[in-house]
Design a protein around this motif. Sequence first.
Motif, PDB file in Angstrom:
ATOM      1  N   ILE A 105      87.931   1.874  -6.380  1.00 21.84           N
ATOM      2  CA  ILE A 105      88.939   2.070  -5.342  1.00 21.84           C
ATOM      3  C   ILE A 105      89.427   3.515  -5.400  1.00 21.84           C
ATOM      4  O   ILE A 105      89.646   4.065  -6.485  1.00 21.84           O
ATOM      5  CB  ILE A 105      90.146   1.125  -5.511  1.00 21.84           C
ATOM      6  CG1 ILE A 105      89.689  -0.337  -5.523  1.00 21.84           C
ATOM      7  CG2 ILE A 105      91.160   1.325  -4.377  1.00 21.84           C
ATOM      8  CD1 ILE A 105      90.820  -1.321  -5.772  1.00 21.84           C
TER       9      ILE A 105
ATOM     10  N   ARG B  28      96.068   3.828  -0.097  1.00 23.60           N
ATOM     11  CA  ARG B  28      94.638   3.552  -0.227  1.00 23.60           C
ATOM     12  C   ARG B  28      93.822   4.461   0.674  1.00 23.60           C
ATOM     13  O   ARG B  28      94.148   4.671   1.853  1.00 23.60           O
ATOM     14  CB  ARG B  28      94.352   2.090   0.102  1.00 23.60           C
ATOM     15  CG  ARG B  28      92.888   1.711  -0.131  1.00 23.60           C
ATOM     16  CD  ARG B  28      92.720   0.300  -0.542  1.00 23.60           C
ATOM     17  NE  ARG B  28      91.321  -0.043  -0.773  1.00 23.60           N
ATOM     18  CZ  ARG B  28      90.913  -1.075  -1.482  1.00 23.60           C
ATOM     19  NH1 ARG B  28      91.807  -1.869  -2.045  1.00 23.60           N
ATOM     20  NH2 ARG B  28      89.642  -1.332  -1.632  1.00 23.60           N
TER      21      ARG B  28
ATOM     22  N   ASP C  35      84.365  -1.905 -14.487  1.00 19.93           N
ATOM     23  CA  ASP C  35      83.099  -2.630 -14.583  1.00 19.93           C
ATOM     24  C   ASP C  35      83.215  -3.619 -15.736  1.00 19.93           C
ATOM     25  O   ASP C  35      83.050  -3.246 -16.901  1.00 19.93           O
ATOM     26  CB  ASP C  35      81.947  -1.652 -14.829  1.00 19.93           C
ATOM     27  CG  ASP C  35      80.613  -2.359 -14.985  1.00 19.93           C
ATOM     28  OD1 ASP C  35      80.536  -3.560 -14.661  1.00 19.93           O
ATOM     29  OD2 ASP C  35      79.653  -1.723 -15.437  1.00 19.93           O
TER      30      ASP C  35
ATOM     31  N   ARG D 143      91.867  -6.925 -13.749  1.00 16.62           N
ATOM     32  CA  ARG D 143      91.636  -6.254 -12.475  1.00 16.62           C
ATOM     33  C   ARG D 143      92.898  -6.254 -11.618  1.00 16.62           C
ATOM     34  O   ARG D 143      93.190  -5.280 -10.916  1.00 16.62           O
ATOM     35  CB  ARG D 143      90.491  -6.927 -11.709  1.00 16.62           C
ATOM     36  CG  ARG D 143      90.192  -6.243 -10.372  1.00 16.62           C
ATOM     37  CD  ARG D 143      89.377  -7.128  -9.463  1.00 16.62           C
ATOM     38  NE  ARG D 143      89.039  -6.446  -8.222  1.00 16.62           N
ATOM     39  CZ  ARG D 143      89.861  -6.301  -7.191  1.00 16.62           C
ATOM     40  NH1 ARG D 143      91.095  -6.803  -7.244  1.00 16.62           N
ATOM     41  NH2 ARG D 143      89.473  -5.649  -6.105  1.00 16.62           N
TER      42      ARG D 143
ATOM     43  N   ALA E  97      94.084  -2.895 -10.042  1.00 23.11           N
ATOM     44  CA  ALA E  97      93.849  -2.701  -8.608  1.00 23.11           C
ATOM     45  C   ALA E  97      95.090  -2.934  -7.760  1.00 23.11           C
ATOM     46  O   ALA E  97      95.187  -2.384  -6.660  1.00 23.11           O
ATOM     47  CB  ALA E  97      92.734  -3.634  -8.133  1.00 23.11           C
TER      48      ALA E  97
ATOM     49  N   PRO F 240      88.352 -11.139  -3.975  1.00 28.06           N
ATOM     50  CA  PRO F 240      87.593  -9.897  -4.156  1.00 28.06           C
ATOM     51  C   PRO F 240      86.753  -9.948  -5.416  1.00 28.06           C
ATOM     52  O   PRO F 240      87.054 -10.696  -6.356  1.00 28.06           O
ATOM     53  CB  PRO F 240      88.694  -8.828  -4.257  1.00 28.06           C
ATOM     54  CG  PRO F 240      89.912  -9.574  -4.681  1.00 28.06           C
ATOM     55  CD  PRO F 240      89.799 -10.926  -4.075  1.00 28.06           C
TER      56      PRO F 240
ATOM     57  N   GLU G 113      88.265  -4.453   0.282  1.00 30.87           N
ATOM     58  CA  GLU G 113      87.136  -5.365   0.179  1.00 30.87           C
ATOM     59  C   GLU G 113      87.291  -6.491   1.188  1.00 30.87           C
ATOM     60  O   GLU G 113      88.405  -6.922   1.505  1.00 30.87           O
ATOM     61  CB  GLU G 113      87.048  -5.938  -1.239  1.00 30.87           C
ATOM     62  CG  GLU G 113      86.757  -4.888  -2.307  1.00 30.87           C
ATOM     63  CD  GLU G 113      86.587  -5.509  -3.673  1.00 30.87           C
ATOM     64  OE1 GLU G 113      85.808  -6.465  -3.803  1.00 30.87           O
ATOM     65  OE2 GLU G 113      87.257  -5.036  -4.608  1.00 30.87           O
TER      66      GLU G 113
ATOM     67  N   ARG H 269      89.640 -11.008 -14.272  1.00 35.48           N
ATOM     68  CA  ARG H 269      90.374 -11.011 -12.996  1.00 35.48           C
ATOM     69  C   ARG H 269      91.833 -10.645 -13.207  1.00 35.48           C
ATOM     70  O   ARG H 269      92.422  -9.929 -12.393  1.00 35.48           O
ATOM     71  CB  ARG H 269      90.256 -12.374 -12.316  1.00 35.48           C
ATOM     72  CG  ARG H 269      88.893 -12.638 -11.711  1.00 35.48           C
ATOM     73  CD  ARG H 269      88.909 -13.779 -10.725  1.00 35.48           C
ATOM     74  NE  ARG H 269      87.588 -13.942 -10.132  1.00 35.48           N
ATOM     75  CZ  ARG H 269      87.144 -13.241  -9.107  1.00 35.48           C
ATOM     76  NH1 ARG H 269      87.914 -12.309  -8.556  1.00 35.48           N
ATOM     77  NH2 ARG H 269      85.925 -13.451  -8.614  1.00 35.48           N
TER      78      ARG H 269
ATOM     79  N   SER I  74      84.180  -6.400 -10.293  1.00 37.70           N
ATOM     80  CA  SER I  74      83.783  -4.986 -10.409  1.00 37.70           C
ATOM     81  C   SER I  74      84.428  -4.200  -9.275  1.00 37.70           C
ATOM     82  O   SER I  74      84.399  -4.629  -8.118  1.00 37.70           O
ATOM     83  CB  SER I  74      82.264  -4.850 -10.333  1.00 37.70           C
ATOM     84  OG  SER I  74      81.654  -5.485 -11.426  1.00 37.70           O
ATOM     85  N   THR I  75      85.004  -3.067  -9.601  1.00 41.28           N
ATOM     86  CA  THR I  75      85.878  -2.399  -8.640  1.00 41.28           C
ATOM     87  C   THR I  75      85.717  -0.890  -8.673  1.00 41.28           C
ATOM     88  O   THR I  75      85.662  -0.285  -9.745  1.00 41.28           O
ATOM     89  CB  THR I  75      87.361  -2.735  -8.959  1.00 41.28           C
ATOM     90  OG1 THR I  75      87.534  -4.150  -8.929  1.00 41.28           O
ATOM     91  CG2 THR I  75      88.287  -2.100  -7.947  1.00 41.28           C
TER      92      THR I  75
END
Length: 217
Positions: free
Chosen positions: A181, A165, A199, A150, A154, A175, A170, A147, A178-179
């Motif tokens: 974007i 964006r 991932d 991420r 992110a 959230p 999400e 996290r 796994s992301t």
Amino acid sequence: MRRALALWLALSPVAAAAQAITDTPRMLEAAAGLSGYADLQPERFGTPAAPHPNEMGAVLLLRMFRNTCLASEAGAPVEDVLPPGFAAYDSGPYLFGTPDRSTGTTYLSATGDVVRDEEEGHPSIALGDSCRLEWRLPAPIGEQPARRLRYILADHFPYVFALTRASRPEVTDPPGISTFIEWDRPCGGQWCPTSLIFDPKSGLIILTTRLNRSPRP
């Protein structure tokens, strides 16, 4: 505490400009002078060839994006954008181990071998019409480290590079880890598609941006 301070300094090198109308996003102006890797100490961040498998290594990855992808987009030759310890390879030797197969993409790697990069946790960079940074973490990480990693990818990635964006936010809270974007990146008076894949199960991180190599106004 020292690790948190180092992370804060790396992510906030210059205060954003006071509110004013500007020609470019303020964060791009504030971070325009960033270059090299001397301020990212190896004991805290790792090296471009072997970033630490945590949020500090992700900060180093973002610096590689700036120093390699954006400098290449601005016209710098490959030899000038190589991260320390990297060399440039044609796709034949890098992907297939043969000299006679080429996709027109140049690969920047510390090993010259896609399998070694993936298995040993070394980032690689593919340069062509797009710039793609790919890093498979060398070992599995827990939920909380994932996290934090991420969060850098992110949230600070779009902050530092003034990304807008493109994909829907999400709706889960918190959230998922796994992301995927998509953003648009300001690039020479236009907008270049940019994306993140993270991932944590496979440890795969991919940052990709289209490069605008058209002459600057």
